[in-house]
Write a protein that holds these residues in place. Structure first.
Motif, PDB file in Angstrom:
ATOM      1  N   TYR A  17      -3.118   4.755  -7.191  1.00  0.00           N
ATOM      2  CA  TYR A  17      -4.485   4.005  -7.204  1.00  0.00           C
ATOM      3  C   TYR A  17      -4.556   2.847  -8.266  1.00  0.00           C
ATOM      4  CZ  TYR A  17      -9.156   3.056  -9.268  1.00  0.00           C
ATOM      5  OH  TYR A  17     -10.235   2.634  -9.767  1.00  0.00           O
TER       6      TYR A  17
ATOM      7  N   TYR B 137      -9.275   3.751   1.719  1.00  0.00           N
ATOM      8  CA  TYR B 137      -9.254   2.252   1.649  1.00  0.00           C
ATOM      9  C   TYR B 137      -9.452   1.788   3.250  1.00  0.00           C
ATOM     10  CZ  TYR B 137      -6.876   3.198  -2.753  1.00  0.00           C
ATOM     11  OH  TYR B 137      -6.232   3.687  -3.729  1.00  0.00           O
TER      12      TYR B 137
ATOM     13  N   THR C  32      -9.277   2.254   8.657  1.00  0.00           N
ATOM     14  CA  THR C  32      -9.427   2.974   7.339  1.00  0.00           C
ATOM     15  C   THR C  32      -8.496   3.991   7.212  1.00  0.00           C
ATOM     16  OG1 THR C  32     -11.800   3.063   8.014  1.00  0.00           O
ATOM     17  CG2 THR C  32     -10.911   4.685   6.340  1.00  0.00           C
TER      18      THR C  32
ATOM     19  N   ILE D  52      -6.291  -4.137  -4.364  1.00  0.00           N
ATOM     20  CA  ILE D  52      -6.548  -3.092  -3.341  1.00  0.00           C
ATOM     21  C   ILE D  52      -7.291  -1.970  -3.804  1.00  0.00           C
ATOM     22  CG2 ILE D  52      -5.550  -1.610  -1.440  1.00  0.00           C
ATOM     23  CD1 ILE D  52      -3.101  -3.582  -1.493  1.00  0.00           C
ATOM     24  N   GLU D  53      -8.643  -1.909  -3.581  1.00  0.00           N
ATOM     25  CA  GLU D  53      -9.171  -0.697  -4.244  1.00  0.00           C
ATOM     26  C   GLU D  53      -9.931  -0.168  -3.225  1.00  0.00           C
ATOM     27  OE1 GLU D  53     -11.581  -1.752  -7.702  1.00  0.00           O
ATOM     28  OE2 GLU D  53     -10.662  -3.769  -7.657  1.00  0.00           O
ATOM     29  N   PRO D  54     -10.237   1.486  -3.360  1.00  0.00           N
ATOM     30  CA  PRO D  54     -10.844   2.091  -2.264  1.00  0.00           C
ATOM     31  C   PRO D  54     -12.479   1.902  -2.235  1.00  0.00           C
ATOM     32  CG  PRO D  54     -10.640   3.302  -4.414  1.00  0.00           C
ATOM     33  CD  PRO D  54      -9.953   2.144  -4.364  1.00  0.00           C
TER      34      PRO D  54
ATOM     35  N   ALA E 243     -14.683  -1.876  -0.101  1.00  0.00           N
ATOM     36  CA  ALA E 243     -13.180  -1.371  -0.097  1.00  0.00           C
ATOM     37  C   ALA E 243     -12.705  -2.974  -0.237  1.00  0.00           C
ATOM     38  CB  ALA E 243     -12.612  -0.487   0.799  1.00  0.00           C
TER      39      ALA E 243
ATOM     40  N   PHE F 179       1.024  -1.194   0.112  1.00  0.00           N
ATOM     41  CA  PHE F 179       0.087  -0.140  -0.154  1.00  0.00           C
ATOM     42  C   PHE F 179       0.864   1.248  -0.049  1.00  0.00           C
ATOM     43  CE2 PHE F 179      -2.785   3.290   1.939  1.00  0.00           C
ATOM     44  CZ  PHE F 179      -3.887   3.229   1.041  1.00  0.00           C
TER      45      PHE F 179
ATOM     46  N   ARG G 221      -2.210   0.007  -7.039  1.00  0.00           N
ATOM     47  CA  ARG G 221      -2.943  -0.839  -5.872  1.00  0.00           C
ATOM     48  C   ARG G 221      -4.094  -1.488  -6.453  1.00  0.00           C
ATOM     49  NH1 ARG G 221      -2.877   4.618  -2.870  1.00  0.00           N
ATOM     50  NH2 ARG G 221      -0.892   4.561  -1.599  1.00  0.00           N
ATOM     51  N   LYS G 222      -5.050  -1.059  -7.358  1.00  0.00           N
ATOM     52  CA  LYS G 222      -5.832  -2.046  -8.063  1.00  0.00           C
ATOM     53  C   LYS G 222      -5.189  -2.896  -8.609  1.00  0.00           C
ATOM     54  CE  LYS G 222      -9.561  -1.440 -11.362  1.00  0.00           C
ATOM     55  NZ  LYS G 222     -10.427  -0.499 -12.313  1.00  0.00           N
TER      56      LYS G 222
END
Length: 206
Positions: free
Chosen positions: A96, A120, A127, A104-106, A202, A37, A99-100
């Motif tokens: 972003y 996230y 959070t 890993i997504e918000p 998330a 992250f 991470r995606k």
């Protein structure tokens, strides 16, 4: 604690916020998550501790392995979130997208007014906010936060991260993209419930 009086010595404010320590019962997953992250590395690590850094500080996040802890209960009082600032919307979007690619997504993306933010969650349910300042100076941000628009809507206006990042990649001015669209009043208990529902979407990766 009663407020200080004129004879009370003034406390010297710290020069910076150094680090955050998290106790976790998911040590391996949390260590892997934060390394991804934040693009962080361990300045020291063993089976019990992980000190993670991504800049000049020797550690910004410390993880303590406590396998007997109960899982986090979001109904309990405690820390709301941690926030990490990027220098530009370009950097926010590139992070972003990276991470995606890792899963890993918000759960919530919002132009608060003072910031453009993506929220996230880590494997423990803490959070994390990644943000870009919307104003070039703290004075301008403070002025906005004292405006009628902010009083009416202190939460902000949601946005789709893919739309924002396509606009950034397409060369739309970041100055233009940092401005939030005014949508009227927002800040009721129902609004907070909607945000909690968004955060439940998330993704924390593999």
């Amino acid at each position: 604690m009663s407020p200080p009086n004129t004879t009370t010595p003034k406390v010297i404010s710290p020069s910076k916020l150094a680090h955050v320590v998290l106790h976790t019962n998911k040590f391996d997953a949390m260590t892997r998550f934060y390394k991804f992250f934040l693009n962080a590395t361990a300045s020291y690590e063993n089976e019990q501790l992980s000190f993670l850094t991504y800049d000049e500080e020797h550690h910004r996040i410390a993880l303590v392995n406590m396998p007997d802890l109960k899982d986090k209960d979001p109904r309990h009082a405690g820390l709301g979130h941690m926030a990490f600032t990027f220098d530009s919307l370009h950097d926010l979007c590139e992070s972003y997208k990276a991470r995606k690619a890792l899963g890993i997504e918000p759960g919530w993306c919002v132009k608060h007014g003072p910031t453009v933010s993506m929220y996230y969650q880590d494997p423990d349910g803490n959070t994390l906010e990644t943000q870009v300042d919307s104003f070039d100076t703290a004075e301008a941000a403070n002025e906005f936060m004292h405006s009628p628009e902010f009083a009416q809507n202190p939460l902000g206006t949601d946005f789709e991260p893919e739309d924002l990042c396509k606009a950034v990649d397409g060369g739309v001015s970041e100055l233009e993209l940092r401005v939030r669209r005014e949508i009227g009043a927002r800040g009721s208990p129902e609004d907070f419930m909607q945000i909690m529902a968004k955060m439940a979407t998330a993704k924390v990766g593999a």
